[in-house]
Design a protein around this motif. Structure first.
Motif, PDB file in Angstrom:
ATOM      1  N   VAL A 195       0.848  -1.194   0.000  1.00  0.00           N
ATOM      2  CA  VAL A 195       0.000   0.000   0.000  1.00  0.00           C
ATOM      3  C   VAL A 195       0.880   1.239   0.000  1.00  0.00           C
ATOM      4  O   VAL A 195       1.768   1.383   0.857  1.00  0.00           O
ATOM      5  CB  VAL A 195      -0.916   0.012   1.242  1.00  0.00           C
ATOM      6  N   THR A 196       0.647   2.131  -0.947  1.00  0.00           N
ATOM      7  CA  THR A 196       1.414   3.373  -1.015  1.00  0.00           C
ATOM      8  C   THR A 196       1.158   4.214   0.232  1.00  0.00           C
ATOM      9  O   THR A 196       0.006   4.397   0.646  1.00  0.00           O
ATOM     10  CB  THR A 196       1.010   4.170  -2.270  1.00  0.00           C
ATOM     11  N   SER A 197       2.214   4.735   0.819  1.00  0.00           N
ATOM     12  CA  SER A 197       2.084   5.484   2.073  1.00  0.00           C
ATOM     13  C   SER A 197       1.168   6.693   1.934  1.00  0.00           C
ATOM     14  O   SER A 197       0.561   7.123   2.917  1.00  0.00           O
ATOM     15  CB  SER A 197       3.470   5.931   2.558  1.00  0.00           C
ATOM     16  N   SER A 221       4.565   1.364   1.539  1.00  0.00           N
ATOM     17  CA  SER A 221       5.734   1.710   0.720  1.00  0.00           C
ATOM     18  C   SER A 221       5.749   3.188   0.362  1.00  0.00           C
ATOM     19  O   SER A 221       4.731   3.880   0.405  1.00  0.00           O
ATOM     20  CB  SER A 221       5.734   0.874  -0.568  1.00  0.00           C
ATOM     21  N   ASP A 222       6.936   3.647  -0.004  1.00  0.00           N
ATOM     22  CA  ASP A 222       7.105   5.007  -0.514  1.00  0.00           C
ATOM     23  C   ASP A 222       8.302   5.006  -1.462  1.00  0.00           C
ATOM     24  O   ASP A 222       9.075   4.039  -1.515  1.00  0.00           O
ATOM     25  CB  ASP A 222       7.327   5.998   0.621  1.00  0.00           C
ATOM     26  N   THR A 223       8.450   6.094  -2.186  1.00  0.00           N
ATOM     27  CA  THR A 223       9.509   6.205  -3.190  1.00  0.00           C
ATOM     28  C   THR A 223      10.723   6.906  -2.602  1.00  0.00           C
ATOM     29  O   THR A 223      10.590   7.920  -1.917  1.00  0.00           O
ATOM     30  CB  THR A 223       9.005   6.978  -4.414  1.00  0.00           C
ATOM     31  N   MET A 224      11.904   6.362  -2.882  1.00  0.00           N
ATOM     32  CA  MET A 224      13.157   6.957  -2.414  1.00  0.00           C
ATOM     33  C   MET A 224      14.208   6.879  -3.508  1.00  0.00           C
ATOM     34  O   MET A 224      14.147   6.025  -4.394  1.00  0.00           O
ATOM     35  CB  MET A 224      13.711   6.198  -1.196  1.00  0.00           C
ATOM     36  N   ALA A 284      14.819  12.528   0.721  1.00  0.00           N
ATOM     37  CA  ALA A 284      14.685  13.908   0.251  1.00  0.00           C
ATOM     38  C   ALA A 284      13.417  14.522   0.817  1.00  0.00           C
ATOM     39  O   ALA A 284      12.349  13.908   0.809  1.00  0.00           O
ATOM     40  CB  ALA A 284      14.659  13.943  -1.273  1.00  0.00           C
ATOM     41  N   ALA A 285      13.557  15.750   1.327  1.00  0.00           N
ATOM     42  CA  ALA A 285      12.418  16.563   1.771  1.00  0.00           C
ATOM     43  C   ALA A 285      11.539  15.856   2.800  1.00  0.00           C
ATOM     44  O   ALA A 285      10.340  16.126   2.888  1.00  0.00           O
ATOM     45  CB  ALA A 285      11.579  16.995   0.580  1.00  0.00           C
ATOM     46  N   ALA A 286      12.118  14.935   3.582  1.00  0.00           N
ATOM     47  CA  ALA A 286      11.401  14.224   4.640  1.00  0.00           C
ATOM     48  C   ALA A 286      10.188  13.470   4.122  1.00  0.00           C
ATOM     49  O   ALA A 286       9.270  13.162   4.882  1.00  0.00           O
ATOM     50  CB  ALA A 286      10.972  15.200   5.748  1.00  0.00           C
ATOM     51  N   GLY A 287      10.188  13.153   2.826  1.00  0.00           N
ATOM     52  CA  GLY A 287       9.066  12.414   2.256  1.00  0.00           C
ATOM     53  C   GLY A 287       7.819  13.247   2.054  1.00  0.00           C
ATOM     54  O   GLY A 287       6.760  12.705   1.708  1.00  0.00           O
TER      55      GLY A 287
END
Length: 350
Positions: A41-43, A141-144, A97-100
């Protein structure tokens, strides 16, 4: 080992707003969800459902100022800055980057923050799905970006019902070599695989990985075990920040250094070369570089003249050399004789 994986997008979830029941939305869009699946699941939709949004001006300098205030509030430590990009460590411990903070897939008057506790979010969603009779694992999940590599990928911020790491340490490879470092970040791999069917512009915030087959009976340790402790992080600062930290350390170097061991073997030639290279850059006259038998390396420096300013220059130059030796992993001690000459002793820290 799995015989194969199937990665399935969950379409039709639609826009998510604060207070929405994610379990209801997901099961409604994916009635085919089955026990043993891994739900990725996208954060962002987790944050939206939890109300993790802040209001900001739609445009102009006021928007930029508001975003900077939000970033400061989400930052535990600034890791690096370059141009308009700021890499920070969040209060969760993530370095990104940018604290998400995200401005995509949300109206222009809001920014989306990361979930306050992604592991807890994953546990709640898993529990809600269990109430509906489904035993699945949940990965948030999230993008990094990645250090040393271009491009982005999805990684896990939270997890429940699945081990974050697959530990191969102590096992033997096919050639009989014992594996000593190999720990696979399984939930990161699953997050990256799921992103292949979610995409960034297709409004598919959830995917299912089927066939993995390594669910845990309890919620497991979560994704927090993937956060590397700062004491073990070899790249914990950006270049400019590390340089500033090194200069500050040089300014705090004590005059009385700890005990120094002689430099032996190949290191002797290396340190002698370092010493000569440093001295060649020095405007002051070098008396000699020497390795007394069985002792540490020594430099003898003489002031360029006899006036007070010449002695100040000598002291500054000696400190510059000490800082350069420290950068090479060598300890130094300094002595000044009655003639104003400086003896700089360098070697391996005891």
């Amino acid at each position: 080992m799995s015989d194969g994986l199937e990665i399935l997008p969950v379409r039709g979830i639609g826009d998510v707003t604060a207070g929405d029941d994610l379990a209801e939305l997901i099961t409604g869009a994916a009635p085919w969800l089955a026990d043993g699946d891994v739900l990725v699941v996208t954060s962002k939709i987790v944050s939206k459902a939890e109300g993790r949004l802040v209001e900001v001006p739609a445009d102009g300098p006021e928007r930029d100022e508001a975003r900077q205030r939000v970033l400061a509030g989400e930052t535990a430590r600034v890791v690096a800055r370059r141009g308009n990009t700021t890499i920070v460590q969040t209060h969760h411990g993530f370095v990104m980057a940018a604290a998400g903070i995200d401005a995509s897939n949300v109206d222009k008057t809001h920014l989306v923050l990361l979930p306050e506790d992604p592991d807890a979010s994953a546990r709640r969603l898993r529990a809600d799905l269990r109430k509906r009779g489904l035993d699945v694992a949940v990965v948030v999940s999230d993008t990094m970006g990645r250090a040393w590599r271009n491009g982005l990928t999805d990684v896990a911020l939270g997890a429940a019902g699945i081990d974050a790491l697959l530990d191969h340490r102590g096992q033997l490879d096919p050639y009989g070599n014992e594996l000593s470092l190999t720990q696979m970040a399984v939930i990161d791999e699953l997050s990256a695989a799921a992103e292949l069917v979610k995409g960034k512009c297709d409004q598919v915030p959830v995917a299912v990985v089927r066939g993995f087959g390594r669910l845990t009976a309890d919620d497991g340790p979560g994704a927090k075990v993937l956060i590397r402790d700062s004491a073990e992080d070899m790249f914990g600062s950006g270049t400019a920040e590390a340089r500033a930290e090194g200069l500050a350390e040089a300014a705090r170097m004590p005059v009385d250094a700890p005990r120094i061991e002689p430099v032996d073997g190949p290191d002797r030639d290396r340190t002698s070369r370092i010493a000569r290279e440093l001295i060649n850059e020095s405007p002051l006259r070098l008396v000699r570089v020497e390795f007394p038998a069985g002792e540490e390396g020594r430099l003898r420096l003489s002031p360029p003249g006899s006036g007070p300013a010449d002695l100040v220059r000598l002291g500054a130059e000696a400190q510059r050399l000490r800082a350069a030796f420290a950068a090479a992993g060598l300890a130094t001690a300094i002595e000044v004789d009655d003639l104003g000459e400086v003896t700089l002793t360098y070697g391996v820290p005891a």
